[in-house]
Design a protein around this motif. Sequence first.
Motif, short mmCIF file in Angstrom:
data_model
loop_
_atom_site.label_atom_id
_atom_site.label_comp_id
_atom_site.label_asym_id
_atom_site.label_seq_id
_atom_site.Cartn_x
_atom_site.Cartn_y
_atom_site.Cartn_z
N SER A 114 0.82 -1.20 0.00
CA SER A 114 0.00 0.00 0.00
C SER A 114 0.86 1.26 0.00
O SER A 114 0.51 2.27 -0.63
N GLU A 115 1.96 1.22 0.71
CA GLU A 115 2.85 2.39 0.79
C GLU A 115 3.71 2.56 -0.45
O GLU A 115 4.30 3.62 -0.66
N SER A 116 3.79 1.53 -1.26
CA SER A 116 4.62 1.59 -2.47
C SER A 116 3.82 2.10 -3.66
O SER A 116 2.66 2.46 -3.54
N ASP A 117 4.45 2.12 -4.81
CA ASP A 117 3.80 2.59 -6.03
C ASP A 117 3.47 1.42 -6.96
O ASP A 117 3.54 1.55 -8.18
N VAL A 118 3.10 0.30 -6.36
CA VAL A 118 2.79 -0.87 -7.17
C VAL A 118 1.58 -0.63 -8.05
O VAL A 118 1.58 -0.96 -9.25
N MET A 119 0.52 -0.03 -7.49
CA MET A 119 -0.71 0.17 -8.25
C MET A 119 -0.50 1.07 -9.47
O MET A 119 -0.87 0.71 -10.59
N PRO A 120 0.11 2.28 -9.31
CA PRO A 120 0.35 3.10 -10.51
C PRO A 120 1.26 2.42 -11.52
O PRO A 120 1.09 2.58 -12.74
#
Length: 843
Positions: A326-332
């Motif tokens: 959640s804290e990372s930029d995995v989704m974008p």
Amino acid sequence: DLEKEQLKTLKTVVKHFENGFPLKDLAQVIKILELCAEKINEQEVFTEPLCELIKLFGLPFQKKKSSDEVNYSTEVSKCITQLGYLMRVPSSQVRIQICKCVLSFYKMELPGKLLSGYQPTSPNYKIQMAELGGLAETLVLSLALVENQLTEKLWVLKVLQHLSTSGENCKLMMKAQAASRLCLYLNGADPSGQLLFRSSDVLWKLLENASKEEVVSQLSSLEYVHALKEVFLDVLHGFRHSDHQLRNDLLVIATLLAENPAVPMVESGFAKLLIILATFTEVKIPNPWVKGLKLTFSYEDFEMKKLLFNLIRVLSKNPSAAQLLSESDVMPALLSYVKPNQKLGFHDWSAAQFEELQLHAIAVLASVAPVLVDKYLFCQANTLLLIFLEWCTGQDPFFGQGNSFHGTGGRGNKLAQMRYSLRVLRCVASLYDDAVNLNLCDQGAIIQLLDILKYAANKSKETEDAILLEIQADALFILSVLCENDLQRKALFSSEGIDILIPFLQMDPKKLYSGLGHNCLLFSALDCLWSCVVGCYIAEDIFLEKQGIFLLLDLLALKEKNLCNIILGILVELCDNPETMLHISTWRGEKDQTAANLLIELWRREELELGVRRDQCGRIVDMKRPLASSFHRQQKVIPVPANCPSFAIMEISENMRAKLYSLFCKLGFENLPGLSDKDFVTLAIIRHYIDFKVGEVWSEICAELEEEFRPITSDEEALNAILKASEDTAKAVNTLQTEILERQHDQEIQEEKKTYKKIQDSFKQREMINKSWENFLTRTSNYEALKKAKKLQEESIEASRPKPKSQNGTVHSTDIKGLHTTIGPGRLVTVESTPRQFIGGPL
């Protein structure tokens, strides 16, 4: 002098066996090796002879008979194991020679001269004996002896590389904790890099040939994960081809570790490093770990990218990694691939590579999105996916490569992209999150999904494959989730959706066994019907106009166990519509079967599978428990809390009888067409289903009370009266069933009598015809009989004539004179002229 004599003797032994050891002498040779090993601790001069003797073990053993290999197998395996024990000798020369000797097992060279009367053993004989003797386990344990000697350690690892090609050796090595020992060597100081290469190679072979779970278990401590992380960082910035290959091998090992939630991937910081590495090209955020790191877009870098995507998918299943994701930029980063494919590739990837990465990213998004719902909505993922799906169904020219696993079926089309995009929407919709579903509906997902179903249906007309079926099933499932419990969405669906649903209900039953997924598609269509049509009168009326009830009953007539339950549920819900019962009553199946007859057949079939006790005629046998299945009868009384349903209540949802009873309550129990007496016997049970079920519940209450305490007298009398009423109902039903059967028996007897009477009359008529024929033949052959018959005929005719009242008129004779026959006249009749005086002249 003794020492010189011993050395001289050793040289003689070496000279004598220079062409290889005979199998029969191995036991004595091993004793010599052990004596030499003891001598070396005090006198180093024995080192050279010992090495010479060990070197001879690299030659093939000599045998006299073919059976010697089997007969001496125990001694040989012990000898080779003893060879491994010699690693305890504190001599680098001896240890290296042992390693060279074992390596020669895998590249056996014949001696220049063979012993007279002997033959060399088979090439793989020593390898097999090494497995039998457990040499691999011994050499793994010997690593502790060469901990600080790099050269000797590399030689041992080189041997283990060869030994680890065998699954049996890998199991032996795992017994000696080989995985954990080797992991610690990955960070060992070695300018040549061989220590890292050989250790990782053996570790990889252990994963291939031994139990993966056991390897992961040995590497699951924080110490080993941290060591793996440090060595991965070292090779990450390597520039050689071998560094890139080693980096990918370590990534695979890390992925296997991450699949076990107990492995401290998050605590060690390894998971964070890998997530940053997976997203650093899509999201430009500076981080010291990837500072200066550049992709060369080579095949190894392409494989690394796919491995990192796969690792994100694995981490998404680990609850402890959810916050980190959640804290990372995995989704974008993943959503950056949800865009129409470019002709010339993307991020310097070729078009084929980008397509493979795109499909992989969308497939990973299906696992990550349900975990990161808030981030999913924040990045407007629904909008991006729907726009991407619009491109998938559009007319823009695109020729997919379809090279990868995820690209299956996507060569020359956009089906692979559509398939994985819908899979993402299916995964987030299955969360039943109001915010996600509302966002989807606001974006026009219902109409777009209907368009996708039309597109897939048109494609299926050309060729029907598993991917198209999966696309349609996913679209139907998403529509089911979106429209459930919302009348406005159901009304929106009904405008076009029912026309799309009808062909699915008309599916050829033979396709259900094709293996492509037609059964899953049909279930999705029925689920969509239940969620998107049932409950909305506008949609229900349209469905009834399209003869949907007839289609459901046609499917029900297939009597497929899995289909029947859901179809009956839909029919029960649809019965709230007053028009439904007319359609059910009108339906006729094969051989003019009625709906009532079909439902009763399903009831009988269900009770047969449940093992309910009935006699041959279908009557109740057990008056106290008329509905009890065989499983229910075997169950003991288990007291349960008041808020927990008992077995009698749970059983309602586990079979179809409650739904069948509900349908008959709507159809009625009287004046049902197309039923036989056997059906009426079963119908008597169905009619009292709820009474029997209430009796079952009270019976369970009584049994539970008896287990805990004794009720007071008044309560006990009330309970007994209730149970007796239920039993009396069963007896009354049994009596009614008997009357029905007796009435049927009487009717069958009457029918039998009528049939017998018809047969009897037929025989009597036949006898009369035969007798008439016989009389006729008699008259034609016997003149006296003819005269007698003629006389009787004339008397009969005369007797039949009325007596004339007056003799005023002229009487014409009807007899033909000279006629000698008793049969009737022909068509020619001579009529005499009427006298002139009666009419006024002749005719």
